[in-house]
Motif scaffolding. Structure first.
Motif, mmCIF file in Angstrom:
data_model
loop_
_atom_site.group_PDB
_atom_site.id
_atom_site.type_symbol
_atom_site.label_atom_id
_atom_site.label_comp_id
_atom_site.label_asym_id
_atom_site.label_seq_id
_atom_site.Cartn_x
_atom_site.Cartn_y
_atom_site.Cartn_z
ATOM 1 N N SER A 39 0.856 -1.182 0.000
ATOM 2 C CA SER A 39 0.000 0.000 0.000
ATOM 3 C C SER A 39 0.895 1.236 0.000
ATOM 4 C CB SER A 39 -0.926 0.015 1.221
ATOM 5 O OG SER A 39 -0.161 0.010 2.427
ATOM 6 N N GLN A 40 0.301 2.369 -0.336
ATOM 7 C CA GLN A 40 1.042 3.629 -0.347
ATOM 8 C C GLN A 40 0.171 4.719 0.264
ATOM 9 O OE1 GLN A 40 2.079 5.807 -4.114
ATOM 10 N NE2 GLN A 40 4.175 5.439 -3.430
ATOM 11 N N PHE A 41 0.689 5.346 1.300
ATOM 12 C CA PHE A 41 -0.043 6.418 1.958
ATOM 13 C C PHE A 41 0.057 7.706 1.144
ATOM 14 C CE2 PHE A 41 1.347 4.072 5.998
ATOM 15 C CZ PHE A 41 0.223 3.266 5.971
ATOM 16 N N ALA A 42 -0.922 8.550 1.336
ATOM 17 C CA ALA A 42 -0.899 9.857 0.672
ATOM 18 C C ALA A 42 0.356 10.613 1.079
ATOM 19 C CB ALA A 42 -2.141 10.653 1.054
ATOM 20 N N GLY A 43 1.038 11.179 0.110
ATOM 21 C CA GLY A 43 2.259 11.927 0.393
ATOM 22 C C GLY A 43 3.524 11.114 0.287
ATOM 23 N N ASN A 44 3.401 9.797 0.088
ATOM 24 C CA ASN A 44 4.584 8.944 -0.031
ATOM 25 C C ASN A 44 4.960 8.653 -1.477
ATOM 26 O OD1 ASN A 44 5.030 8.765 2.685
ATOM 27 N ND2 ASN A 44 4.169 6.731 2.933
ATOM 28 N N GLN A 45 4.198 9.185 -2.416
ATOM 29 C CA GLN A 45 4.482 8.926 -3.818
ATOM 30 C C GLN A 45 5.600 9.836 -4.326
ATOM 31 O OE1 GLN A 45 1.804 10.410 -2.691
ATOM 32 N NE2 GLN A 45 1.371 12.255 -3.875
ATOM 33 N N PHE A 46 6.236 9.404 -5.410
ATOM 34 C CA PHE A 46 7.271 10.221 -6.060
ATOM 35 C C PHE A 46 6.637 11.479 -6.626
ATOM 36 C CE2 PHE A 46 9.289 11.572 -10.001
ATOM 37 C CZ PHE A 46 10.625 11.686 -9.636
ATOM 38 N N GLY A 47 7.332 12.589 -6.485
ATOM 39 C CA GLY A 47 6.896 13.809 -7.151
ATOM 40 C C GLY A 47 6.604 14.954 -6.210
ATOM 41 N N VAL A 48 5.869 15.932 -6.722
ATOM 42 C CA VAL A 48 5.583 17.160 -5.992
ATOM 43 C C VAL A 48 4.583 16.893 -4.871
ATOM 44 C CG1 VAL A 48 4.652 19.496 -6.163
ATOM 45 C CG2 VAL A 48 6.032 18.567 -8.033
ATOM 46 N N LEU A 49 4.934 17.315 -3.641
ATOM 47 C CA LEU A 49 4.023 17.204 -2.507
ATOM 48 C C LEU A 49 3.340 18.535 -2.214
ATOM 49 C CD1 LEU A 49 5.997 14.949 0.014
ATOM 50 C CD2 LEU A 49 4.425 14.284 -1.810
ATOM 51 N N ASN A 50 4.102 19.609 -2.320
ATOM 52 C CA ASN A 50 3.550 20.954 -2.134
ATOM 53 C C ASN A 50 4.483 21.950 -2.816
ATOM 54 O OD1 ASN A 50 5.696 21.554 -0.198
ATOM 55 N ND2 ASN A 50 4.525 20.289 1.251
ATOM 56 N N ASP A 51 4.316 23.213 -2.507
ATOM 57 C CA ASP A 51 5.098 24.248 -3.191
ATOM 58 C C ASP A 51 6.583 24.189 -2.878
ATOM 59 O OD1 ASP A 51 2.814 25.183 -4.359
ATOM 60 O OD2 ASP A 51 2.491 26.785 -2.903
ATOM 61 N N THR A 52 6.961 23.534 -1.781
ATOM 62 C CA THR A 52 8.365 23.538 -1.368
ATOM 63 C C THR A 52 8.982 22.144 -1.270
ATOM 64 O OG1 THR A 52 7.732 23.521 0.973
ATOM 65 C CG2 THR A 52 8.053 25.674 -0.067
ATOM 66 N N VAL A 53 8.196 21.090 -1.458
ATOM 67 C CA VAL A 53 8.705 19.730 -1.265
ATOM 68 C C VAL A 53 8.492 18.893 -2.521
ATOM 69 C CG1 VAL A 53 8.527 17.605 0.080
ATOM 70 C CG2 VAL A 53 8.248 19.810 1.222
ATOM 71 N N PHE A 54 9.572 18.232 -2.957
ATOM 72 C CA PHE A 54 9.527 17.278 -4.078
ATOM 73 C C PHE A 54 10.132 15.973 -3.572
ATOM 74 C CE2 PHE A 54 10.788 14.993 -7.795
ATOM 75 C CZ PHE A 54 9.930 15.379 -8.813
#
Length: 250
Positions: A39-54
């Motif tokens: 399973s994969q929790f929200a926010g654990n995927q590859f890519g942009v999480l917000n304006d300051t976090v990748f």
């Protein structure tokens, strides 16, 4: 484990007025998980999480066996501050996706006791926790000394396959300033061609695709580092771009 190959005949667009101009990426790789119980929790995927976090690492929750996606050399490193786990860096010998230049595949969070015992000795072939990887390199280690009887076989320590040696002199310790390339692409010192720094005096083993390399329990991370800083599909209508990350320490 079966080999998965994509069909090059599938169309790339459902729009009848659009040209199918995207080059096909044909994958010939092995499944890297034993099953689909992850399973994969929200926010654990590859890519942009917000304006300051990748996020550069794709994290999943998974317990089970893990396999090599393709054949290549492996380099074992510690897993942050968790002494019960390791990171395994796989340098592809044969690219798993034709046309996508992958430099390294990094498995984060494999169980350390699948590789080494409490004394940092590589597990023996008969150890119940031994994997396909440790059994293979143990056999190669034994065969080498069996064919070179004049040599005394040393203990198969973890640092012979890249793990840091805590007993090495300070000048020979691995450093956060070292690049991974310095260990995969060892170069001779032009001023002293007869010696090699001890911290790099090891041979990274070559492992076939589909090899059982270890177990994950809890969180497993996968990084794909590209051979170039970025990869773009030429003439792609959407112009998707996949970014590779160059870092000193994993």
């Amino acid at each position: 484990m079966p080999v998965y190959t994509t069909s090059p005949s599938l169309p790339t667009s459902a729009d009848p007025h659009d040209r199918n101009i995207r080059p096909e990426l044909c994958a010939e790789s092995w499944f890297f998980l034993e099953n689909t119980n992850y399973s994969q929790f929200a926010g654990n995927q590859f890519g942009v999480l917000n304006d300051t976090v990748f996020r550069t690492t794709s994290l999943i929750q998974y317990t089970g066996k893990v396999y090599t996606i393709c054949s290549g050399q492996v380099f074992i490193q510690p897993h942050g501050n968790d002494s019960t786990k390791i990171n395994l860096i796989l340098k592809p010998f044969r690219q798993p996706v034709n046309g996508l230049p992958i430099k390294y595949i990094i498995y984060r969070g494999l169980k350390k006791d699948n590789f080494f015992d409490s004394n940092d000795i590589v597990l023996g072939e008969d150890d119940p926790k031994a994997t396909g990887l440790t059994k293979r390199i143990r056999k190669e280690f034994a065969d080498f000394y069996a064919n070179n009887s004049a040599l005394t076989k040393p203990p198969f320590k973890a640092w012979l396959i890249g793990f840091p040696n805590p007993n090495a002199p300070a000048a020979e310790q691995q450093s956060g300033d070292d690049y991974i390339d310095e260990y995969f692409f060892k170069m001779s010192n032009p001023d002293n061609l007869t010696s090699e720094p001890e911290k790099k005096a090891f041979e990274l083993p070559m492992i076939p695709g589909g090899t059982y390399i270890g177990d994950a329990q809890g969180t497993l991370g996968i990084d794909i580092v590209l051979n170039e800083g970025d990869f773009t599909i030429e003439n792609d209508r959407i112009r998707n771009k996949t970014w590779g990350i160059r870092q000193k320490e994993w």
